[in-house]
Design a protein around this motif. Structure first.
Motif, short mmCIF file in Angstrom:
data_model
loop_
_atom_site.label_atom_id
_atom_site.label_comp_id
_atom_site.label_asym_id
_atom_site.label_seq_id
_atom_site.Cartn_x
_atom_site.Cartn_y
_atom_site.Cartn_z
N GLU A 17 0.87 -1.29 -0.05
CA GLU A 17 -0.05 -0.09 -0.04
C GLU A 17 0.65 0.68 -0.24
OE1 GLU A 17 -2.59 -0.39 3.05
OE2 GLU A 17 -3.94 -2.13 2.61
N ALA A 18 0.72 2.38 -0.72
CA ALA A 18 0.89 3.07 -0.98
C ALA A 18 1.29 4.55 0.25
CB ALA A 18 0.93 4.44 -1.60
N SER A 19 2.42 5.13 1.11
CA SER A 19 1.89 5.68 2.10
C SER A 19 1.36 7.35 2.05
CB SER A 19 3.17 5.63 2.02
OG SER A 19 2.97 7.28 3.57
N PRO A 20 0.74 7.53 2.78
CA PRO A 20 -0.06 8.55 2.36
C PRO A 20 1.40 9.82 1.87
CG PRO A 20 -0.56 8.13 4.81
CD PRO A 20 0.44 7.04 3.83
N GLU A 21 2.27 10.23 2.37
CA GLU A 21 3.33 11.56 2.11
C GLU A 21 4.32 10.35 1.78
OE1 GLU A 21 2.49 9.62 5.88
OE2 GLU A 21 3.91 7.88 5.77
N LEU A 22 3.53 9.42 0.98
CA LEU A 22 4.36 9.09 -0.76
C LEU A 22 4.96 10.03 -1.29
CD1 LEU A 22 5.99 7.16 -1.12
CD2 LEU A 22 4.11 6.27 -3.07
N LYS A 23 6.69 10.51 -1.75
CA LYS A 23 6.36 11.59 -2.67
C LYS A 23 6.22 10.88 -3.95
CE LYS A 23 6.19 15.77 0.54
NZ LYS A 23 7.59 16.14 0.96
N LEU A 24 6.47 11.88 -5.38
CA LEU A 24 6.59 11.05 -6.93
C LEU A 24 7.81 11.98 -6.97
CD1 LEU A 24 4.07 9.92 -8.24
CD2 LEU A 24 5.38 8.52 -6.88
N GLU A 25 9.22 11.19 -7.80
CA GLU A 25 9.91 12.21 -8.37
C GLU A 25 9.80 11.69 -10.09
OE1 GLU A 25 15.10 13.32 -8.69
OE2 GLU A 25 13.79 13.38 -6.43
N GLY A 26 9.01 12.47 -10.83
CA GLY A 26 8.55 11.32 -12.19
C GLY A 26 7.46 10.47 -12.26
N ASP A 27 7.97 9.11 -12.87
CA ASP A 27 7.64 8.32 -12.00
C ASP A 27 8.47 7.17 -10.73
OD1 ASP A 27 6.34 8.23 -14.63
OD2 ASP A 27 8.09 7.70 -15.37
N ILE A 28 9.25 8.17 -10.13
CA ILE A 28 9.68 7.02 -9.18
C ILE A 28 9.23 7.62 -8.21
CG2 ILE A 28 11.77 6.39 -8.01
CD1 ILE A 28 11.52 4.94 -11.06
N PRO A 29 8.66 6.99 -7.07
CA PRO A 29 9.02 7.34 -5.16
C PRO A 29 9.88 7.84 -5.33
CG PRO A 29 7.98 4.76 -5.44
CD PRO A 29 8.52 5.21 -6.84
N ALA A 30 9.87 9.16 -4.49
CA ALA A 30 11.44 10.20 -4.14
C ALA A 30 12.32 9.65 -2.82
CB ALA A 30 10.77 11.59 -2.77
N ARG A 31 11.75 8.16 -2.19
CA ARG A 31 12.56 7.73 -1.10
C ARG A 31 13.51 6.99 -2.22
NH1 ARG A 31 7.60 4.69 1.44
NH2 ARG A 31 7.29 3.37 -0.40
N TYR A 32 13.54 6.23 -3.19
CA TYR A 32 14.22 5.34 -3.77
C TYR A 32 15.84 6.73 -4.62
CZ TYR A 32 11.24 1.40 -3.20
OH TYR A 32 10.74 0.72 -2.48
N VAL A 33 15.45 7.70 -5.15
CA VAL A 33 15.80 8.45 -6.35
C VAL A 33 17.19 8.80 -5.32
CG1 VAL A 33 16.67 9.79 -7.32
CG2 VAL A 33 14.16 9.20 -7.37
N MET A 34 18.64 8.47 -5.93
CA MET A 34 20.03 8.33 -5.66
C MET A 34 20.41 10.01 -5.74
SD MET A 34 20.90 5.45 -4.41
CE MET A 34 22.39 5.71 -4.58
N PRO A 35 20.85 10.77 -4.83
CA PRO A 35 21.61 11.88 -4.74
C PRO A 35 22.25 11.98 -5.85
CG PRO A 35 21.69 10.99 -2.58
CD PRO A 35 21.28 10.17 -3.44
N GLN A 36 21.89 13.06 -6.42
CA GLN A 36 22.77 13.87 -7.20
C GLN A 36 24.17 13.25 -8.22
OE1 GLN A 36 21.84 15.66 -10.42
NE2 GLN A 36 22.75 14.81 -11.44
#
Length: 360
Positions: A17-36
């Motif tokens: 289930e998706a968390s209510p505070e889940l944020k997206l960066e493009g098509d990806i949940p933000a918590r999976y996006v690596m630092p630059q």
């Protein structure tokens, strides 16, 4: 704490289930996006990992074949920390059965796999079971992968009640496969000791059947943004030795050398070996434990089978005395294996390396 929800089985969809505070960066949940600075580069070259014929290495012959294999092995251990082996004694049919059983497990519906979740009550971690990662902090970046971990050694400590019932072939195939990789592990341990001119059983005596061996089946689903996400963050393996079976023509594994990432490509019917931290310590830094990571792929899924061999918990992990003299001083402090295993996972979760705390 929250249980991180791993990527799903099809086209990079998310399980759970998706968390209510889940944020997206493009098509990806933000918590999976690596630092630059940690995102993968498309410019990586191919690592010239040597292929060692294990049969020739273990059987000295008149034509000097063993000497040739030893030279390739030494070069690999002192530079990349990785090498591939062929003529290792595991039939292609058994390798295929092991890979197919792994895929069958991960191909099940989410609710079936979650029966073997190793996060208990949402917060307690158990070494064995199905998982992705435990979300421990707001700034933690998660891996785009799922894993099933099962202890295969010591034989008397196997917790079969934690092993999946499906596919039905998984238990027998994994036990047969692990029995063969154990033979490979011992062969390599003897070769390492011979290269260092130590007693042939020096490493064998510290990695006997009292030492833990953990099988980890890994699944990396397709990811729509492989430029932003990693399947497995950069890390070093703990313990003694890792034996990795990955599919050819899929790729994804990279090793770091001199500040640059290189692709590691599998060849048919080969196994990939890498040195872990305890061997680096015991070899007094002559053999290197390599940092490595796994990329994601927008089109292909990836499955792997790794067996991680540890050292006996009663062992004192230290530079081998036979490698030390007045000119060759110890580069690492000694540590009891029990203490090593008690802290290595915490260092791993923090993105740190325990071995760095032991440098003299």
């Amino acid at each position: 704490m929250h249980l991180s929800i791993p990527p799903g089985n099809m086209k990079g969809t998310m399980e759970g289930e998706a968390s209510p505070e889940l944020k997206l960066e493009g098509d990806i949940p933000a918590r999976y996006v690596m630092p630059q600075q940690d995102r993968p580069s498309a410019a990586a070259g191919v690592a010239p990992i040597p292929v060692v014929d294990l049969g020739r290495l273990s059987r000295p012959d008149a034509d000097g074949g063993a000497v040739e294999e030893e030279a390739k092995l030494r070069w690999a251990l002192e530079t990349w920390g990785f090498f591939m082996i062929t003529n290792h004694g595991i039939e292609a049919s058994l390798m295929d059965a092991m890979m197919n059983a792994s895929k069958e497990f991960f191909g099940q519906p989410t609710e079936e796999k979650q029966k073997y979740n190793n996060i208990i009550d949402g917060k307690r971690f158990r070494l064995e079971g199905y998982r992705s990662e435990l979300l421990q902090s707001e700034g933690q970046t998660l891996d785009w992968s799922c894993r099933l971990s099962l202890q295969v050694e010591p034989e008397g400590e196997r917790s079969f009640h934690l092993w999946p019932k499906y596919p039905k072939s998984l238990r027998d195939v994994l036990l047969q496969y692990a029995s063969r990789t154990k033979i490979i592990k011992d062969c390599i341990m003897r070769a390492l000791a011979n290269l260092l001119e130590l007693d042939e059983d020096y490493f064998i005596n510290r990695t006997t059947t009292r030492a833990r061996a953990l099988a980890r089946l890994g699944y990396y689903p397709p990811c729509p943004r492989p430029d932003l996400v990693l399947g497995f963050k950069p890390h070093y393996d703990g313990g003694a030795l890792s034996i990795l079976f990955i599919e050819e023509n899929v790729g994804g594994l990279q090793v770091l050398r001199n500040g640059k990432w290189y692709n590691v490509l599998a060849k048919p019917c080969t196994l990939l070996i890498n040195i872990a931290e305890c061997i680096e310590i015991m070899s007094n830094g002559i053999f290197k434990s390599p940092p490595h990571r796994v990329l994601t792929n927008a089109e292909k899924e990836r499955t792997s089978v790794a067996i991680f061999y540890g050292v006996d918990v009663e062992t004192v992990v230290e530079p081998a005395p036979g490698l030390l003299d007045e000119k060759r001083l110890a580069r690492f402090k000694k540590i009891k294996a029990e203490d090593y295993y008690g802290t290595v996972f915490e260092h791993f979760r923090q993105g740190k390396r325990l071995i760095d705390t032991l440098i003299i």
